[in-house]
Design a protein around this motif. Sequence first.
Motif, PDB file in Angstrom:
ATOM      1  N   TYR A 271      10.867 -62.417  86.054  1.00 15.96           N
ATOM      2  CA  TYR A 271      10.847 -61.194  87.523  1.00 15.96           C
ATOM      3  C   TYR A 271       8.619 -60.812  87.790  1.00 15.96           C
ATOM      4  CZ  TYR A 271      14.805 -58.131  85.309  1.00 15.96           C
ATOM      5  OH  TYR A 271      15.715 -57.914  85.227  1.00 15.96           O
ATOM      6  N   TYR A 302      10.705 -54.430  90.958  1.00 18.68           N
ATOM      7  CA  TYR A 302      11.756 -54.583  90.837  1.00 18.68           C
ATOM      8  C   TYR A 302      12.377 -52.660  90.732  1.00 18.68           C
ATOM      9  CZ  TYR A 302      10.994 -59.089  91.244  1.00 18.68           C
ATOM     10  OH  TYR A 302      10.743 -60.446  91.403  1.00 18.68           O
ATOM     11  N   PRO A 353      15.873 -61.573  88.584  1.00 17.41           N
ATOM     12  CA  PRO A 353      15.883 -61.910  89.983  1.00 17.41           C
ATOM     13  C   PRO A 353      15.740 -63.211  90.574  1.00 17.41           C
ATOM     14  CG  PRO A 353      13.627 -61.637  89.246  1.00 17.41           C
ATOM     15  CD  PRO A 353      14.788 -61.241  88.124  1.00 17.41           C
TER      16      PRO A 353
END
Length: 356
Positions: A271, A302, A353
């Motif tokens: 992340y 996020y 991600p």
Amino acid sequence: MANDRQIFGFFRSRFDSLIAAVKDDPRRLQGVQATDKNLKQLASDLMHAADNVERLQSEKKVVQNVDPHVLARWKQYREKWKMSVWYAGGRRRSQQQGQFSLIIGEMPSFENYRNEYREYIQEDPDPNWYPFDFDPQIHEGGRAVERLFETMREYRERAAEQVPDLAEDDPGDDSDYEALSAEANILTVGLQAVDYFQENIGISISGSFKRWNKLKPTMIPIRVSDVWDSSGKNPLFELLNDAIRAYVAGAPAAAVAMCRAALETVLKDYYLSEVKLEKRDLEGRIKSMQHDEVINLAVERYNFLDKTKLHDARKFCNRILHNYSRHRTELDEHDAELVSLFGDLRHWIEMAPDAN
């Protein structure tokens, strides 16, 4: 035997074929269209493909290099399509050994079918049931091992009784006496070793099976699996496996430590892989960000991350590890919280991600 990639590829191709046939609408499998031979065959093919994925997941708790598109398809199948596919394929659960078979005769309504459905329920293996192979989806492994030991203890008693008493009996042929003695000794020592393993070392085989079955598998996307350290291993994969082994063996505090390390690895390496996770204190010294700061930064980047859940996981791990003697009993009383932590980790890993 098909490898993991082939199993997932077979599932995806069958699922894509069925989706195209019903124009991406599972409700078309719930009505009269379910009697269509072509649809029934497509549904049957998909059922078998999904069975292979579920069997793989029952044998592994961490599966690497999963195509993110396949992962999305699998979630879609489990959440929206499974019952309709089973209905179209005519599958029902028989009452014997958790096996599934096809419904013969008139189909019930989809509503009644769905209401009567239940997942696999693990059962005590029936020694008179064929086939004899252990099925981790159907058989309760702990009970299977207990039954084995019970049978071996009975056999050991019979074997020991057949060994002649040299003080009273004629041993006859020396080779027969040695063979009988060796057999009885192997069984005696082996069973005592099993007792020692469970009672002295403290790892319950039956308990380990139960804990193993509580954990759902984590399917690591390709992008996450492709990160290696200098030893040629994926750090996250190793941490997850160590956490699972610790939990299954009955070492919950060790599992908590590995879960916390896995959480830090997920956030920092995936992340926040492009973010500098260092800062300078008032005296100009460089310090790494604290775990809570890393969580806050990841959440800012996020918005699908649940800030409360992440901090709850951090606090749970810290509470156990920073005052272990005080909170040790909490691990036994709140086993569900640790199982939930594994589930949250699975979600954060699968949502990493750039995985698609």
